[in-house]
Motif scaffolding. Structure first.
Motif, PDB file in Angstrom:
ATOM      1  N   ILE A   1       0.874  -1.120  -0.027  1.00 41.32           N
ATOM      2  CA  ILE A   1       0.046   0.106  -0.109  1.00 41.32           C
ATOM      3  C   ILE A   1       0.749   1.204   0.068  1.00 41.32           C
ATOM      4  O   ILE A   1       0.579   2.011  -0.977  1.00 41.32           O
ATOM      5  N   VAL A   2       1.675   1.511   1.216  1.00 41.57           N
ATOM      6  CA  VAL A   2       2.417   2.638   1.178  1.00 41.57           C
ATOM      7  C   VAL A   2       3.497   3.034   0.311  1.00 41.57           C
ATOM      8  O   VAL A   2       3.400   3.991  -0.440  1.00 41.57           O
ATOM      9  N   ILE A   3       4.258   2.145   0.032  1.00 44.14           N
ATOM     10  CA  ILE A   3       5.393   2.252  -0.868  1.00 44.14           C
ATOM     11  C   ILE A   3       4.845   2.530  -2.429  1.00 44.14           C
ATOM     12  O   ILE A   3       5.350   3.673  -3.135  1.00 44.14           O
ATOM     13  N   PRO A   4       3.936   1.424  -2.822  1.00 42.84           N
ATOM     14  CA  PRO A   4       3.520   2.052  -4.238  1.00 42.84           C
ATOM     15  C   PRO A   4       2.659   3.232  -4.314  1.00 42.84           C
ATOM     16  O   PRO A   4       2.826   3.896  -5.546  1.00 42.84           O
ATOM     17  N   SER A   5       1.824   3.503  -3.389  1.00 42.18           N
ATOM     18  CA  SER A   5       1.284   4.934  -3.582  1.00 42.18           C
ATOM     19  C   SER A   5       2.126   5.933  -3.367  1.00 42.18           C
ATOM     20  O   SER A   5       1.846   6.976  -4.227  1.00 42.18           O
ATOM     21  N   ILE A   6       3.065   5.942  -2.618  1.00 37.18           N
ATOM     22  CA  ILE A   6       4.087   7.272  -2.913  1.00 37.18           C
ATOM     23  C   ILE A   6       4.870   7.290  -4.061  1.00 37.18           C
ATOM     24  O   ILE A   6       5.053   8.383  -4.659  1.00 37.18           O
ATOM     25  N   ILE A   7       5.296   6.206  -4.734  1.00 35.04           N
ATOM     26  CA  ILE A   7       5.766   5.979  -5.939  1.00 35.04           C
ATOM     27  C   ILE A   7       4.856   6.640  -7.059  1.00 35.04           C
ATOM     28  O   ILE A   7       5.392   7.511  -8.073  1.00 35.04           O
TER      29      ILE A   7
ATOM     30  N   ASN B   1      -1.606   7.834 -12.713  1.00 35.97           N
ATOM     31  CA  ASN B   1      -1.006   7.275 -11.760  1.00 35.97           C
ATOM     32  C   ASN B   1      -1.089   7.914 -10.272  1.00 35.97           C
ATOM     33  O   ASN B   1      -1.185   7.170  -9.283  1.00 35.97           O
ATOM     34  N   GLU B   2      -0.944   9.274 -10.203  1.00 34.97           N
ATOM     35  CA  GLU B   2      -1.399   9.839  -9.012  1.00 34.97           C
ATOM     36  C   GLU B   2      -2.677   9.459  -8.450  1.00 34.97           C
ATOM     37  O   GLU B   2      -2.634   9.237  -7.045  1.00 34.97           O
ATOM     38  N   GLU B   3      -3.698   9.539  -9.302  1.00 34.10           N
ATOM     39  CA  GLU B   3      -4.886   9.238  -8.725  1.00 34.10           C
ATOM     40  C   GLU B   3      -5.092   7.738  -8.226  1.00 34.10           C
ATOM     41  O   GLU B   3      -5.835   7.370  -7.146  1.00 34.10           O
ATOM     42  N   LEU B   4      -4.283   6.898  -9.024  1.00 34.05           N
ATOM     43  CA  LEU B   4      -4.287   5.453  -8.711  1.00 34.05           C
ATOM     44  C   LEU B   4      -3.688   5.265  -7.258  1.00 34.05           C
ATOM     45  O   LEU B   4      -3.945   4.533  -6.525  1.00 34.05           O
ATOM     46  N   GLY B   5      -2.435   6.158  -6.850  1.00 36.04           N
ATOM     47  CA  GLY B   5      -1.815   5.981  -5.642  1.00 36.04           C
ATOM     48  C   GLY B   5      -2.623   6.532  -4.540  1.00 36.04           C
ATOM     49  O   GLY B   5      -2.650   5.938  -3.439  1.00 36.04           O
ATOM     50  N   ARG B   6      -3.276   7.629  -4.893  1.00 38.11           N
ATOM     51  CA  ARG B   6      -4.373   8.113  -4.045  1.00 38.11           C
ATOM     52  C   ARG B   6      -5.463   7.061  -3.667  1.00 38.11           C
ATOM     53  O   ARG B   6      -5.823   6.923  -2.479  1.00 38.11           O
ATOM     54  N   MET B   7      -5.860   6.465  -4.710  1.00 36.19           N
ATOM     55  CA  MET B   7      -7.024   5.309  -4.511  1.00 36.19           C
ATOM     56  C   MET B   7      -6.560   4.230  -3.657  1.00 36.19           C
ATOM     57  O   MET B   7      -7.315   3.930  -2.789  1.00 36.19           O
ATOM     58  N   THR B   8      -5.296   3.861  -3.968  1.00 40.30           N
ATOM     59  CA  THR B   8      -4.971   2.736  -3.076  1.00 40.30           C
ATOM     60  C   THR B   8      -4.497   3.172  -1.457  1.00 40.30           C
ATOM     61  O   THR B   8      -4.984   2.209  -0.712  1.00 40.30           O
ATOM     62  N   LEU B   9      -4.118   4.334  -1.383  1.00 38.31           N
ATOM     63  CA  LEU B   9      -4.159   4.741  -0.046  1.00 38.31           C
ATOM     64  C   LEU B   9      -5.312   4.929   0.598  1.00 38.31           C
ATOM     65  O   LEU B   9      -5.762   4.655   1.744  1.00 38.31           O
ATOM     66  N   VAL B  10      -6.250   5.479   0.168  1.00 40.42           N
ATOM     67  CA  VAL B  10      -7.822   5.785   0.642  1.00 40.42           C
ATOM     68  C   VAL B  10      -8.356   4.318   1.019  1.00 40.42           C
ATOM     69  O   VAL B  10      -9.369   4.382   1.879  1.00 40.42           O
ATOM     70  N   SER B  11      -8.147   3.399   0.050  1.00 41.57           N
ATOM     71  CA  SER B  11      -9.010   2.318   0.134  1.00 41.57           C
ATOM     72  C   SER B  11      -8.971   1.485   1.485  1.00 41.57           C
ATOM     73  O   SER B  11      -9.590   0.843   1.878  1.00 41.57           O
ATOM     74  N   TYR B  12      -7.621   1.781   1.959  1.00 41.21           N
ATOM     75  CA  TYR B  12      -7.326   1.093   3.070  1.00 41.21           C
ATOM     76  C   TYR B  12      -8.228   1.355   4.380  1.00 41.21           C
ATOM     77  O   TYR B  12      -8.882   0.525   5.032  1.00 41.21           O
ATOM     78  N   PRO B  13      -8.433   2.591   4.625  1.00 39.05           N
ATOM     79  CA  PRO B  13      -9.324   2.848   5.867  1.00 39.05           C
ATOM     80  C   PRO B  13     -10.365   2.977   5.484  1.00 39.05           C
ATOM     81  O   PRO B  13     -11.444   2.602   6.385  1.00 39.05           O
ATOM     82  N   MET B  14     -11.004   3.228   4.019  1.00 45.66           N
ATOM     83  CA  MET B  14     -12.377   3.224   3.967  1.00 45.66           C
ATOM     84  C   MET B  14     -13.012   1.923   3.450  1.00 45.66           C
ATOM     85  O   MET B  14     -14.196   1.740   3.693  1.00 45.66           O
ATOM     86  N   ILE B  15     -12.282   0.984   3.106  1.00 46.57           N
ATOM     87  CA  ILE B  15     -12.551  -0.539   2.658  1.00 46.57           C
ATOM     88  C   ILE B  15     -12.032  -1.590   3.520  1.00 46.57           C
ATOM     89  O   ILE B  15     -12.872  -2.177   4.121  1.00 46.57           O
ATOM     90  N   ALA B  16     -10.749  -1.452   3.600  1.00 50.47           N
ATOM     91  CA  ALA B  16     -10.282  -2.737   4.414  1.00 50.47           C
ATOM     92  C   ALA B  16     -10.490  -2.724   5.643  1.00 50.47           C
ATOM     93  O   ALA B  16     -10.812  -3.877   6.159  1.00 50.47           O
ATOM     94  N   ILE B  17     -10.279  -1.738   6.372  1.00 48.82           N
ATOM     95  CA  ILE B  17     -10.466  -1.769   7.746  1.00 48.82           C
ATOM     96  C   ILE B  17     -11.937  -2.005   8.151  1.00 48.82           C
ATOM     97  O   ILE B  17     -12.505  -2.991   8.984  1.00 48.82           O
ATOM     98  N   PRO B  18     -13.263  -1.357   7.439  1.00 44.85           N
ATOM     99  CA  PRO B  18     -14.515  -1.742   7.800  1.00 44.85           C
ATOM    100  C   PRO B  18     -14.578  -3.018   7.571  1.00 44.85           C
ATOM    101  O   PRO B  18     -15.374  -3.948   8.012  1.00 44.85           O
TER     102      PRO B  18
END
Length: 239
Positions: free
Chosen positions: A23-29, A187-204
């Motif tokens: 999640i974190v490293i790919p999103s930053i790249i 790419n930037e939007e894909l990275g942002r989506m990857t980061l946001v998906s964790y708290p918004m989808i994975a945790i729930p």
């Protein structure tokens, strides 16, 4: 005569490493290095996707008997890379994001028509619980039918968590990723989506799964009268 040792090491959960690599490293790249002054959109996409793909491949090869999720992750990453590199319409990304959890949820539902519903396979098995002891108590209390009904209900709830994830993945992808694929903005939007998906989808989703397991455990407790320690598989109870 000693038993032959297995060549496949035991898998030890590493949630922090999984989170960083997938999640974190790919999103930053993707968000910070997709510009032409850095890696460029294509190279950043390849490098960003290489981390979860490489990690999934490593896990799959090293712990090949235990990593169905790693295989799905590799397929998902491969499809994402294909959409970006082939510059397909960004709408395909939303479809892909929704399709992976939808397929898993469908597999869970199909499993209810077999002898081994997925929740039974994951939780109600001799590696986790003392199944013989529980079954004996259920039969003694004439509660076997009620337990099977609740086990099936838990499986439906479990499938529902993947339906939730599928819908949220689609909504999130449509909301965040709006630029043409193959571009720096994509790419930037894909990275942002990857980061946001964790708290918004994975945790729930994880919270819902924990509630399902709690529901199933409370069922076992009520129908058998045993505490958790009393029905754990012997090798777990000894620990």
């Amino acid at each position: 005569m000693t038993a032959p040792s297995t060549n496949t090491p035991d898998h030890q959960p590493r949630p922090f490493v999984d989170l960083m690599v997938s999640i974190v490293i790919p999103s930053i790249i993707l968000m910070k290095f997709s510009g032409d002054e850095h890696l460029g959109s294509v190279n950043a996409l390849l490098l960003g996707l290489a981390f979860p793909l490489g990690w999934g491949l490593f896990e799959l090869v090293k712990y090949r008997k235990k990593n169905f999720i790693a295989l799905l992750g590799m397929i998902s990453v491969g499809l994402t890379g294909g959409i970006g590199l082939l510059e397909l319409d960004a709408g395909y990304l939303a479809i892909k994001e929704a399709a992976i959890p939808a397929i898993i949820g469908l597999a869970v539902l199909i499993s209810t028509r077999t002898r081994y519903p997925l929740v039974r396979t994951m939780l109600y098995n001799p590696n986790v619980l003392d199944v013989d002891k529980i079954q004996s108590a259920l039969e003694k209390n004439k509660a076997t039918e009620e337990f099977e009904s609740r086990l099936m209900k838990a499986t439906y709830f479990f499938a529902g968590t993947f339906l939730f994830s599928s819908i949220m993945n689609y909504v999130l992808a449509k909301w965040i990723v709006v630029s043409p694929s193959g571009t720096q903005a994509f790419n930037e939007e894909l990275g942002r989506m990857t980061l946001v998906s964790y708290p918004m989808i994975a945790i729930p989703s994880m919270a819902m799964m924990l509630l399902i397991f709690y529901y199933l455990w409370r069922t076992i407790r009520r129908l058998t009268g045993y505490t958790l320690e009393e029905v754990l598989a012997p090798h777990l109870a000894d620990k």
